[in-house]
Scaffold this motif. Sequence first.
Motif, short mmCIF file in Angstrom:
data_model
loop_
_atom_site.label_atom_id
_atom_site.label_comp_id
_atom_site.label_asym_id
_atom_site.label_seq_id
_atom_site.Cartn_x
_atom_site.Cartn_y
_atom_site.Cartn_z
N ARG A 57 51.70 15.50 -6.00
CA ARG A 57 51.93 16.70 -5.18
C ARG A 57 53.33 17.25 -5.32
O ARG A 57 53.65 18.26 -4.71
N HIS B 128 45.92 12.58 -3.22
CA HIS B 128 46.32 11.63 -2.18
C HIS B 128 47.63 10.91 -2.49
O HIS B 128 48.25 10.36 -1.60
N HIS B 129 48.04 10.90 -3.73
CA HIS B 129 49.27 10.22 -4.10
C HIS B 129 50.40 11.25 -4.17
O HIS B 129 50.26 12.29 -4.81
N SER B 130 51.52 10.97 -3.56
CA SER B 130 52.61 11.94 -3.48
C SER B 130 53.15 12.35 -4.85
O SER B 130 53.62 13.47 -5.01
N ILE B 131 53.07 11.48 -5.84
CA ILE B 131 53.58 11.84 -7.16
C ILE B 131 52.78 13.01 -7.76
O ILE B 131 53.29 13.78 -8.56
N TYR C 180 48.32 20.94 -9.32
CA TYR C 180 48.99 19.92 -8.50
C TYR C 180 49.72 20.59 -7.34
O TYR C 180 49.98 21.78 -7.33
#
Length: 96
Positions: free
Chosen positions: A31, A26-29, A20
């Motif tokens: 990253r 694509h989803h900030s959670i 991660y």
Amino acid sequence: MDWIRRQGYRNVILEIANEYGHQGFHHSILRSDAGMSSLTRLAKNRHPSLPVSASYLRNGRITPGVAAVSNVILVHFNGLALSEIPARIQALRQEY
């Protein structure tokens, strides 16, 4: 988590996200350290007996927040030279 429990699998480690933190998610959670920590806690609450973790980028590290809530430390060394791996393992042992 529910599916794993229903199947009766016992020799499983759930990795929330593999490496991660990179832009491929694509989803900030997926990253962020906070996002991974939150998802790890959620999974552990849902199925407390199943080991849960997430692996960080390919540099042989894990973030403190994810390490604190994980049952196991998962690391990737594919971004390091072979000669750097022993020192990185030693550092992980001292950190966690």
